[in-house]
Design a protein around this motif. Structure first.
Motif, PDB file in Angstrom:
ATOM      1  N   MET A 155      24.980  -0.757 -19.566  1.00  0.00           N
ATOM      2  CA  MET A 155      24.864  -0.717 -18.147  1.00  0.00           C
ATOM      3  C   MET A 155      23.292  -0.645 -17.752  1.00  0.00           C
ATOM      4  O   MET A 155      22.475  -0.182 -18.366  1.00  0.00           O
ATOM      5  N   ALA A 156      22.782  -1.644 -16.929  1.00  0.00           N
ATOM      6  CA  ALA A 156      21.470  -2.023 -16.134  1.00  0.00           C
ATOM      7  C   ALA A 156      21.294  -0.662 -15.624  1.00  0.00           C
ATOM      8  O   ALA A 156      21.823  -0.099 -14.830  1.00  0.00           O
ATOM      9  N   GLU A 157      19.836  -0.518 -15.397  1.00  0.00           N
ATOM     10  CA  GLU A 157      19.199   0.477 -14.727  1.00  0.00           C
ATOM     11  C   GLU A 157      18.573  -0.047 -13.345  1.00  0.00           C
ATOM     12  O   GLU A 157      17.910  -1.052 -13.810  1.00  0.00           O
ATOM     13  N   TYR A 158      18.378   0.609 -12.661  1.00  0.00           N
ATOM     14  CA  TYR A 158      17.646   0.007 -11.456  1.00  0.00           C
ATOM     15  C   TYR A 158      16.738   1.106 -10.906  1.00  0.00           C
ATOM     16  O   TYR A 158      16.733   2.199 -11.016  1.00  0.00           O
ATOM     17  N   SER A 159      15.766   0.721 -10.182  1.00  0.00           N
ATOM     18  CA  SER A 159      14.746   1.527  -9.583  1.00  0.00           C
ATOM     19  C   SER A 159      15.439   2.457  -8.658  1.00  0.00           C
ATOM     20  O   SER A 159      16.284   2.089  -7.921  1.00  0.00           O
ATOM     21  N   SER A 160      14.694   3.456  -8.302  1.00  0.00           N
ATOM     22  CA  SER A 160      15.195   4.537  -7.504  1.00  0.00           C
ATOM     23  C   SER A 160      14.676   4.381  -6.359  1.00  0.00           C
ATOM     24  O   SER A 160      13.807   3.490  -5.811  1.00  0.00           O
ATOM     25  N   THR A 161      14.945   4.900  -5.116  1.00  0.00           N
ATOM     26  CA  THR A 161      14.742   5.075  -3.833  1.00  0.00           C
ATOM     27  C   THR A 161      13.214   5.000  -3.616  1.00  0.00           C
ATOM     28  O   THR A 161      12.596   6.060  -4.455  1.00  0.00           O
ATOM     29  N   GLY A 162      12.531   4.370  -2.831  1.00  0.00           N
ATOM     30  CA  GLY A 162      10.895   4.437  -2.519  1.00  0.00           C
ATOM     31  C   GLY A 162      10.726   5.572  -1.827  1.00  0.00           C
ATOM     32  O   GLY A 162      11.690   6.276  -1.107  1.00  0.00           O
ATOM     33  N   SER A 163       9.409   5.837  -1.654  1.00  0.00           N
ATOM     34  CA  SER A 163       8.886   6.833  -0.993  1.00  0.00           C
ATOM     35  C   SER A 163       7.713   6.084  -0.344  1.00  0.00           C
ATOM     36  O   SER A 163       6.889   5.502  -0.545  1.00  0.00           O
ATOM     37  N   ILE A 164       7.474   6.821   0.927  1.00  0.00           N
ATOM     38  CA  ILE A 164       6.359   6.417   1.771  1.00  0.00           C
ATOM     39  C   ILE A 164       5.143   7.858   1.877  1.00  0.00           C
ATOM     40  O   ILE A 164       5.927   8.927   2.225  1.00  0.00           O
ATOM     41  N   TRP A 165       4.201   7.492   1.821  1.00  0.00           N
ATOM     42  CA  TRP A 165       3.032   8.655   1.957  1.00  0.00           C
ATOM     43  C   TRP A 165       2.100   8.230   2.935  1.00  0.00           C
ATOM     44  O   TRP A 165       1.817   6.904   3.272  1.00  0.00           O
ATOM     45  N   LEU A 166       1.774   9.367   3.737  1.00  0.00           N
ATOM     46  CA  LEU A 166       0.658   9.262   5.057  1.00  0.00           C
ATOM     47  C   LEU A 166      -0.693   9.960   4.507  1.00  0.00           C
ATOM     48  O   LEU A 166      -0.603  11.124   4.401  1.00  0.00           O
ATOM     49  N   ASP A 167      -1.960   9.096   4.101  1.00  0.00           N
ATOM     50  CA  ASP A 167      -3.059  10.021   3.831  1.00  0.00           C
ATOM     51  C   ASP A 167      -2.824  10.960   2.659  1.00  0.00           C
ATOM     52  O   ASP A 167      -3.386  11.924   2.427  1.00  0.00           O
ATOM     53  N   GLY A 168      -2.015  10.425   1.539  1.00  0.00           N
ATOM     54  CA  GLY A 168      -1.804  11.185   0.318  1.00  0.00           C
ATOM     55  C   GLY A 168      -0.563  12.153   0.626  1.00  0.00           C
ATOM     56  O   GLY A 168      -0.442  13.025  -0.354  1.00  0.00           O
ATOM     57  N   THR A 169      -0.026  12.246   1.591  1.00  0.00           N
ATOM     58  CA  THR A 169       1.031  13.417   1.900  1.00  0.00           C
ATOM     59  C   THR A 169       2.337  12.855   2.035  1.00  0.00           C
ATOM     60  O   THR A 169       2.574  11.612   2.717  1.00  0.00           O
ATOM     61  N   LEU A 170       3.466  13.064   1.226  1.00  0.00           N
ATOM     62  CA  LEU A 170       4.674  12.569   1.381  1.00  0.00           C
ATOM     63  C   LEU A 170       5.188  12.786   2.688  1.00  0.00           C
ATOM     64  O   LEU A 170       5.210  13.743   3.289  1.00  0.00           O
ATOM     65  N   ILE A 171       5.903  11.643   3.272  1.00  0.00           N
ATOM     66  CA  ILE A 171       6.707  11.677   4.509  1.00  0.00           C
ATOM     67  C   ILE A 171       8.251  11.802   3.766  1.00  0.00           C
ATOM     68  O   ILE A 171       8.800  10.988   3.598  1.00  0.00           O
ATOM     69  N   ALA A 172       8.446  13.349   3.779  1.00  0.00           N
ATOM     70  CA  ALA A 172       9.810  13.520   2.950  1.00  0.00           C
ATOM     71  C   ALA A 172      11.172  13.154   3.539  1.00  0.00           C
ATOM     72  O   ALA A 172      12.060  12.876   3.070  1.00  0.00           O
ATOM     73  N   GLN A 173      11.202  13.173   4.937  1.00  0.00           N
ATOM     74  CA  GLN A 173      12.367  12.962   5.708  1.00  0.00           C
ATOM     75  C   GLN A 173      12.733  11.233   5.943  1.00  0.00           C
ATOM     76  O   GLN A 173      13.622  10.979   6.872  1.00  0.00           O
ATOM     77  N   SER A 174      11.959  10.386   5.415  1.00  0.00           N
ATOM     78  CA  SER A 174      12.113   8.968   5.792  1.00  0.00           C
ATOM     79  C   SER A 174      13.502   8.616   5.036  1.00  0.00           C
ATOM     80  O   SER A 174      13.684   9.021   3.761  1.00  0.00           O
ATOM     81  N   ASN A 175      14.344   7.818   5.547  1.00  0.00           N
ATOM     82  CA  ASN A 175      15.433   7.575   5.052  1.00  0.00           C
ATOM     83  C   ASN A 175      15.765   5.966   5.023  1.00  0.00           C
ATOM     84  O   ASN A 175      16.859   5.600   4.509  1.00  0.00           O
ATOM     85  N   ASP A 176      15.107   5.258   5.690  1.00  0.00           N
ATOM     86  CA  ASP A 176      15.307   3.860   5.754  1.00  0.00           C
ATOM     87  C   ASP A 176      13.740   3.197   5.799  1.00  0.00           C
ATOM     88  O   ASP A 176      13.335   3.212   6.767  1.00  0.00           O
ATOM     89  N   ILE A 177      13.536   2.423   4.707  1.00  0.00           N
ATOM     90  CA  ILE A 177      12.239   1.831   4.747  1.00  0.00           C
ATOM     91  C   ILE A 177      12.217   0.373   4.528  1.00  0.00           C
ATOM     92  O   ILE A 177      13.006   0.046   3.723  1.00  0.00           O
TER      93      ILE A 177
END
Length: 125
Positions: A1-23
């Motif tokens: 079975m193939a593996e795929y990349s996980s969900t992306g994340s976004i960061w603002l000035d080096g800090t994770l924007i943890a609550q983002s759910n649709d990018i």
């Protein structure tokens, strides 16, 4: 079975924007087609490339993670990072729109739009 990349994340000035759910993101070259009577489509003229990103975020009960409304209103410039598929893309620019939504039986949410310019080449992470 193939593996795929996980969900992306976004960061603002080096800090994770943890609550983002649709990018969503794209880069537009800004190039324009050049047409001539002899060749039809003769080529392209280089344009100014623009990196665009938008995301939605649930609003925690404790309040906003970042004051995006202030950032839009004050025309603040920030570093925006997208991390996905073992790559980190960094753009420098501004948040140009922030809007919110509240509804019965749904979490309060925030939608934010960013426009900027990619800085350097993608970094493998």
């Amino acid at each position: 079975m193939a593996e795929y990349s996980s969900t992306g994340s976004i960061w603002l000035d080096g800090t994770l924007i943890a609550q983002s759910n649709d990018i969503e993101w794209d880069e537009d070259s800004g190039d324009s087609p050049v047409f001539t009577s002899a060749e039809g489509l003769a080529g392209h003229s280089d344009g100014a490339a623009v990196f665009n990103a938008s995301f939605q975020s649930a609003i925690p009960a404790a309040g906003f993670e970042h004051d995006f409304l202030r950032m839009v209103r004050n025309h603040e410039t920030h570093n925006f990072e997208l991390r996905i598929a073992n790559k980190q893309y960094i753009a420098r620019g501004r948040f140009t729109k922030a809007s919110g939504k509240t509804a019965v039986n749904a979490p309060n949410s925030l939608s934010v739009t960013f426009n900027g310019k990619l800085v350097g080449e993608p970094i493998t992470i």
